[in-house]
Design an enzyme around this catalytic site. Structure first.
Site, short mmCIF file in Angstrom:
data_model
loop_
_atom_site.label_atom_id
_atom_site.label_comp_id
_atom_site.label_asym_id
_atom_site.label_seq_id
_atom_site.Cartn_x
_atom_site.Cartn_y
_atom_site.Cartn_z
CE LYS A 85 0.50 41.97 9.34
NZ LYS A 85 -0.07 40.70 8.88
C1 E4P Z 1 -2.93 39.93 10.51
O1 E4P Z 1 -2.55 40.84 9.82
C2 E4P Z 1 -2.53 38.52 10.35
O2 E4P Z 1 -2.16 38.29 9.02
C3 E4P Z 1 -3.63 37.52 10.63
O3 E4P Z 1 -4.84 38.12 10.94
C4 E4P Z 1 -3.20 36.38 11.47
O4 E4P Z 1 -4.29 35.60 11.80
P1 E4P Z 1 -4.27 34.04 12.05
O5 E4P Z 1 -4.43 33.84 13.51
O6 E4P Z 1 -5.44 33.53 11.27
O7 E4P Z 1 -2.96 33.51 11.52
#
Ligand code: E4P
Length: 217
Positions: A85
């Protein structure tokens, strides 16, 4: 077919969700690692891979391209199921461009909040573009509009980058993301649990069983 990922680094949750047979992969991030109470990214990621046998995203923490590339080299070497990522920043784009030229360059471009960012991530060679729907809704914006616009852009120009709807807060988001044509949706375990629940199903099942008892004894 739209893929369903679990947005979690918690091994118990992941084991339980995987046992339902509908989870295709997992996304993690540093916050989810903190919530799971572990800083051992490699061990945690490999255990998740063992459980789901599908794509598992692990995030870099460097903010410069060189550092991201170095981390990506390590992370991607752990398993063919692992995606790295990379945040959608200028440095992130530079890193994506380099990493996507590797034979194992599986990239999940993260922290995307506009169709323009998604377009740039796709151009830089990202495999997935993660649009953070819930965080935009939290800020009074319409997160799903970004998913819809990105879908159109990817389709207009035949980008092979998969559109991933992330930061999902509730079942309505899942349904809207499916209708908007997201390729992948990543959901927290609590959302997955609400997706299967309906009081009508419970009442319906109770009645069927009661009626069956009456006739079959
Ligand atoms: C995506 O890969 C992220 O891990 C995640 O969806 C972040 O979402 P949040 O806004 O709940 O932290």
């Amino acid at each position: 077919m739209a893929l369903l990922f679990l947005d979690s680094a918690d091994l118990d949750e992941i084991r339980e969700a995987a046992s339902w047979g509908v989870v295709d992969g997992v996304t993690t991030n540093p916050t989810l690692m903190m919530r799971a109470g572990t800083a051992d990214l490699k061990a945690n990621t490999l255990e998740i891979v063992r459980i789901v046998q599908g794509p598992v995203s692990a995030e870099v923490v460097s903010t410069d391209a060189e550092g991201m590339i170095e981390e990506a080299r390590e992370i991607l070497s752990w398993s063919e199921h692992v995606f790295v990522k990379i945040p959608c920043t200028v440095e992130g784009l530079k890193a994506m461009r380099e990493i996507s030229s590797w034979p194992n360059g599986r990239i999940n471009a993260t922290l995307i909040f506009s169709p323009a960012q998604a377009y740039l991530a796709a151009k830089a060679g990202a495999t997935y573009a993660s649009v953070f729907v819930g965080r935009m809704d939290d800020a009074g914006l319409e997160g799903m509009a970004v998913v819809r616009q990105t879908r159109d852009i990817f389709d207009n120009y035949g980008f092979s980058c998969s559109l991933l709807a992330a930061s999902i807060r509730h079942t309505g988001h899942v349904v809207d993301a499916l209708l908007a044509g997201a390729d992948i949706i990543t959901v927290p375990f609590k959302v997955l649990r609400t997706m299967i629940r309906s009081p009508f199903t419970d009442v319906g099942l109770e009645r069927f069983l009661a009626d069956w008892k009456k006739v079959a004894g």
